[in-house]
Design a protein around this motif. Structure first.
Motif, PDB file in Angstrom:
ATOM      1  N   LYS B 180     -21.622 -48.653 -27.798  1.00  0.00           N
ATOM      2  CA  LYS B 180     -22.844 -48.220 -27.131  1.00  0.00           C
ATOM      3  C   LYS B 180     -23.109 -49.118 -25.941  1.00  0.00           C
ATOM      4  CE  LYS B 180     -26.703 -46.583 -29.306  1.00  0.00           C
ATOM      5  NZ  LYS B 180     -27.752 -46.663 -30.336  1.00  0.00           N
ATOM      6  N   SER B 182     -25.772 -50.027 -24.696  1.00  0.00           N
ATOM      7  CA  SER B 182     -26.835 -51.015 -24.902  1.00  0.00           C
ATOM      8  C   SER B 182     -26.304 -52.299 -25.561  1.00  0.00           C
ATOM      9  CB  SER B 182     -27.967 -50.414 -25.727  1.00  0.00           C
ATOM     10  OG  SER B 182     -27.514 -49.990 -26.979  1.00  0.00           O
ATOM     11  N   LYS B 183     -25.246 -52.176 -26.360  1.00  0.00           N
ATOM     12  CA  LYS B 183     -24.657 -53.382 -26.962  1.00  0.00           C
ATOM     13  C   LYS B 183     -24.008 -54.249 -25.888  1.00  0.00           C
ATOM     14  CE  LYS B 183     -23.665 -52.148 -31.733  1.00  0.00           C
ATOM     15  NZ  LYS B 183     -24.049 -50.749 -31.929  1.00  0.00           N
ATOM     16  N   HIS B 185     -24.730 -54.208 -22.697  1.00  0.00           N
ATOM     17  CA  HIS B 185     -25.802 -54.761 -21.873  1.00  0.00           C
ATOM     18  C   HIS B 185     -26.479 -55.937 -22.570  1.00  0.00           C
ATOM     19  CE1 HIS B 185     -26.530 -51.021 -19.109  1.00  0.00           C
ATOM     20  NE2 HIS B 185     -25.449 -51.715 -18.808  1.00  0.00           N
ATOM     21  N   ALA B 186     -26.750 -55.766 -23.869  1.00  0.00           N
ATOM     22  CA  ALA B 186     -27.385 -56.858 -24.612  1.00  0.00           C
ATOM     23  C   ALA B 186     -26.530 -58.118 -24.528  1.00  0.00           C
ATOM     24  CB  ALA B 186     -27.593 -56.445 -26.068  1.00  0.00           C
ATOM     25  N   ALA B 187     -25.227 -57.952 -24.714  1.00  0.00           N
ATOM     26  CA  ALA B 187     -24.343 -59.123 -24.698  1.00  0.00           C
ATOM     27  C   ALA B 187     -24.369 -59.820 -23.336  1.00  0.00           C
ATOM     28  CB  ALA B 187     -22.924 -58.707 -25.059  1.00  0.00           C
ATOM     29  N   HIS B 200     -16.136 -60.446 -28.562  1.00  0.00           N
ATOM     30  CA  HIS B 200     -17.221 -60.486 -29.540  1.00  0.00           C
ATOM     31  C   HIS B 200     -17.968 -59.167 -29.675  1.00  0.00           C
ATOM     32  CE1 HIS B 200     -16.896 -64.801 -30.261  1.00  0.00           C
ATOM     33  NE2 HIS B 200     -16.690 -64.912 -28.968  1.00  0.00           N
ATOM     34  N   VAL B 201     -17.752 -58.232 -28.759  1.00  0.00           N
ATOM     35  CA  VAL B 201     -18.457 -56.954 -28.867  1.00  0.00           C
ATOM     36  C   VAL B 201     -17.474 -55.786 -28.931  1.00  0.00           C
ATOM     37  CG1 VAL B 201     -20.206 -55.442 -27.884  1.00  0.00           C
ATOM     38  CG2 VAL B 201     -20.417 -57.912 -27.611  1.00  0.00           C
ATOM     39  N   PRO B 204     -14.734 -56.123 -32.098  1.00  0.00           N
ATOM     40  CA  PRO B 204     -15.257 -55.804 -33.441  1.00  0.00           C
ATOM     41  C   PRO B 204     -15.853 -54.400 -33.527  1.00  0.00           C
ATOM     42  CG  PRO B 204     -16.594 -57.507 -32.384  1.00  0.00           C
ATOM     43  CD  PRO B 204     -15.390 -57.306 -31.528  1.00  0.00           C
ATOM     44  N   ASN B 205     -16.460 -53.943 -32.430  1.00  0.00           N
ATOM     45  CA  ASN B 205     -17.068 -52.620 -32.448  1.00  0.00           C
ATOM     46  C   ASN B 205     -16.019 -51.517 -32.624  1.00  0.00           C
ATOM     47  OD1 ASN B 205     -19.701 -51.038 -31.728  1.00  0.00           O
ATOM     48  ND2 ASN B 205     -18.038 -50.034 -30.651  1.00  0.00           N
ATOM     49  N   PRO B 280     -17.311 -53.533 -43.610  1.00  0.00           N
ATOM     50  CA  PRO B 280     -18.342 -52.993 -44.511  1.00  0.00           C
ATOM     51  C   PRO B 280     -19.417 -52.198 -43.782  1.00  0.00           C
ATOM     52  CG  PRO B 280     -18.629 -55.360 -44.214  1.00  0.00           C
ATOM     53  CD  PRO B 280     -17.330 -54.989 -43.570  1.00  0.00           C
ATOM     54  N   TRP B 281     -19.517 -52.368 -42.475  1.00  0.00           N
ATOM     55  CA  TRP B 281     -20.592 -51.680 -41.762  1.00  0.00           C
ATOM     56  C   TRP B 281     -20.201 -50.257 -41.361  1.00  0.00           C
ATOM     57  CZ3 TRP B 281     -17.468 -55.360 -39.453  1.00  0.00           C
ATOM     58  CH2 TRP B 281     -16.765 -54.956 -38.339  1.00  0.00           C
ATOM     59  N   LYS B 284     -22.422 -46.947 -41.396  1.00  0.00           N
ATOM     60  CA  LYS B 284     -23.778 -47.321 -41.793  1.00  0.00           C
ATOM     61  C   LYS B 284     -24.681 -47.552 -40.594  1.00  0.00           C
ATOM     62  CE  LYS B 284     -22.540 -49.231 -46.212  1.00  0.00           C
ATOM     63  NZ  LYS B 284     -21.815 -50.352 -46.784  1.00  0.00           N
ATOM     64  N   THR B 285     -24.263 -47.097 -39.421  1.00  0.00           N
ATOM     65  CA  THR B 285     -25.078 -47.376 -38.233  1.00  0.00           C
ATOM     66  C   THR B 285     -25.659 -46.094 -37.664  1.00  0.00           C
ATOM     67  OG1 THR B 285     -23.086 -47.262 -36.935  1.00  0.00           O
ATOM     68  CG2 THR B 285     -23.864 -49.426 -37.599  1.00  0.00           C
TER      69      THR B 285
END
Ligand SMILES: Nc1ncnc2c1ncn2[C@@H]1O[C@H](COP(=O)(O)OP(=O)(O)O)[C@@H](O)[C@H]1O
Ligand SMILES: [Mg+2]
Lengths: 269, 285
Positions: B180, B182-183, B185-187, B200-201, B204-205, B280-281, B284-285
């Protein structure tokens, strides 16, 4: 001081079909350090575009943005972002999410831990330190997002409909939390919302924007945020002053929507 | 009672109370989650039909052997091996090929997919190649790889490499695409550099997509290696099947087929367990 100055910013998007969208036209304003601005307006009036320009994700077609007298180009850790939802990192725990910024800077582990513990305390999530973020409720996730943003100690916090996806009760609690954080940290905050009530309650300043071209249509200076720090939010929202402002703004936005609908109908004819 | 409950739980027979009380079951996918009883019945029925069918000699054992014959071959081959190699060696030969081919496919495919997801030039450049090779069944290349490097290990590994490669490229590219904005951008707003955003984004994403790709690739590799061994090999489960068929030894053929099925199934179960552990995620998002 770290004043934020937005100077004559315009943004024109070229759409693939060759049309141009004037998302922003000559938008200017300035915020002093520690001011809280809320932005309201019908969807498509350029709120997100404006925020993305301030955040540095978009370069305006004209005008400039500066913070502490330095012109801004691109994103930076002096401006923190809080998004509506889904901007947390699911693969990290609550603590790791909050400590993300310091970790990127190479801050020592113990210090990150200290900062994170403190911040989780402030947002009321101290018991969720090691929890995966996807197990938290929407409201808790937004608390994590707030803490993550604060961990970096930015000058300005930008929030694009941060509470938009929450239920009404959680939303009210979060509004009070935003006010509390604002007071305690003294950060400059810009908050976009589509709730008139929220904009009135949280904005020390309030801009109502209008579309086509996107611009600031009306500016208000409001007493409610300051009052909300000490008084009961429910009482403030029930006061005659609050209600009359709310109705005034609602009818203005209503008119704008009518106008947009009218334009659409005309275009359809 | 408690023990029975626990045993039921382990083999997946315990039903949850809510599901049992649901009235709308047709179309509610969660309401059909408890089918394990029927699975067990189905396996038992197949075994019984096979056993009775062959005991009554419905079918000529040349066409389909009896379970006893297959079992005897299993004991026999487990002890003495088949065609110069023990049973485990045959299985390992096949597994070894897919592990190497699959690993190489991932090692090249994932970075290439990432590069394609991140750079317009690289995407544009490799798009025609990937889109062209993707729909071609890997088996179509068997004649070519045999001409290039004979019937040895290299030709099979090359084939499996190609089989895994395109799947992994596309999975990794989809993984990058799934992040996404926004992820990202957040980073950046949290002070991350490009390299940190990647590490890191984006990485893993994209793990859920990459892992799904790996499961698909594993399935394709397993099918491809058996088929490749049918054509040209000196060891491996596929070779076992082929060699036995030349002597009309259907019991060995069926044994081989069962082993292929069981291993393929085990690999998928293993990958799913690994996925639940590592990601595990997911979902679930
Ligand atoms: N990347 C883009 N390309 C083209 N048009 C865009 C783009 N982003 C936004 N717009 C247009 O600009 C206008 C303002 O969008 P936005 O800032 O998202 O509005 P808001 O956040 O107020 O709902 C809309 O008309 C939208 O369609
Ligand atoms: Mg918006």
């Amino acid at each position: 001081m770290s004043d934020l100055v937005v100077n004559n910013v315009s943004m024109v998007f070229d759409t693939p079909s060759g049309d141009q969208v004037e998302a922003l036209q000559n938008v200017s304003f300035s915020l002093k350090q520690g001011e809280l601005l809320s932005i309201l307006g019908p969807s498509g009036c350029g709120k997100s575009t404006l925020m993305n320009i301030v955040a540095g994700f978009l370069a305006p077609t004209a005008g400039k943005v500066s913070l502490a007298s330095t012109e801004l180009h691109g994103p930076g850790s002096d401006r923190g972002m809080v998004f509506q939802q889904g901007a947390l990192f699911e693969w990290l725990s609550v603590a790791e999410n909050v400590g993300f910024g310091p970790m990127m800077k190479g801050t020592p582990k113990e210090q990150i831990k200290k900062t994170v513990t403190e911040l989780l305390q402030i947002v009321g999530l101290q018991d969720f330190y090691d929890k995966p973020v996807y197990e938290l409720s929407g409201g808790m996730q937004q608390r994590v997002a707030l803490a993550r943003c604060l961990a970096n100690d930015p000058d300005v916090i930008l929030m694009d409909e941060p509470l938009g996806a929450l239920d009404a009760l959680t939303r009210e609690k979060m509004q009070s939390l935003v006010l509390k954080l604002w007071k305690e940290t003294g950060k400059t905050i810009i908050l976009i919302t589509h709730s008139v009530e929220e904009a009135l309650f949280l904005g020390e300043k309030l801009f109502v924007m209008a579309p086509r071209p996107g611009r600031i249509k009306q500016q208000y200076e409001l007493p409610f945020a300051e009052a909300g720090l000490v008084e009961d939010p429910r009482e403030i929202k029930a006061s005659t002053e609050f209600i009359s402002k709310r109705e005034e703004i609602l009818s203005m936005i209503w008119d704008m929507e009518e106008e947009i609908m009218g334009q659409v109908e005309m275009a359809g004819d | 009672m408690v023990l029975i409950q626990q045993v039921k739980q382990v083999i997946g027979l315990s039903e949850d109370g809510l599901t049992k009380r649901k009235t709308v079951t047709f179309g509610d996918t969660s309401a059909v989650a408890n089918g394990r009883t029927w699975s067990i019945l189905s396996v038992i029925t197949m075994a019984v039909v096979w056993y009775v069918g062959s005991a009554l000699e419905f079918i000529n054992p040349i066409f389909w052997p009896s379970p006893q014959a297959v079992w005897e071959q299993f004991i026999n081959i487990s002890g003495e091996g088949y065609r110069n190699f023990s049973l485990l060696e045959h299985i390992w030969a096949s597994l070894y090929r897919i592990l190497i081919g699959f690993a190489l496919g991932c090692l090249v495919g994932v970075p290439l997919g990432f590069a394609m997801g991140l750079s317009e030039v690289i995407k544009g450049w490799f798009d025609p190649v990937v889109e062209f090779f993707r729909p071609i069944p890997p088996l179509a290349f068997i004649p070519l790889v045999i001409i290039w490097s004979g019937i040895g290990e290299r030709s099979k590994i090359m084939l499996l490499f190609f089989a895994a490669l395109w799947v992994m490229v596309i999975a990794a590219r989809a993984g990058v695409g799934s992040v996404k904005l926004s992820k990202i951008h957040a980073a950046y707003s949290l002070g991350a550099s490009k390299k940190q955003v990647l590490l890191h984004v984006i990485l893993p994403n994209s793990l859920p997509e990459i892992f799904t790709g790996m499961r698909v690739a594993m399935g394709i590799c397993w099918g491809t290696v058996v088929a490749a061994e049918l054509v040209a090999a000196e060891s491996g489960v596929g070779f076992m099947i082929m060699a036995a068929s030349k002597f009309l030894a259907t019991d060995v053929v069926v044994l081989g087929v069962i082993i292929v099925g069981l291993i393929g199934y085990s690999i998928d179960i293993l990958m799913r367990k690994l996925e639940a552990k590592l990601i595990p995620w997911k979902g679930k998002t």
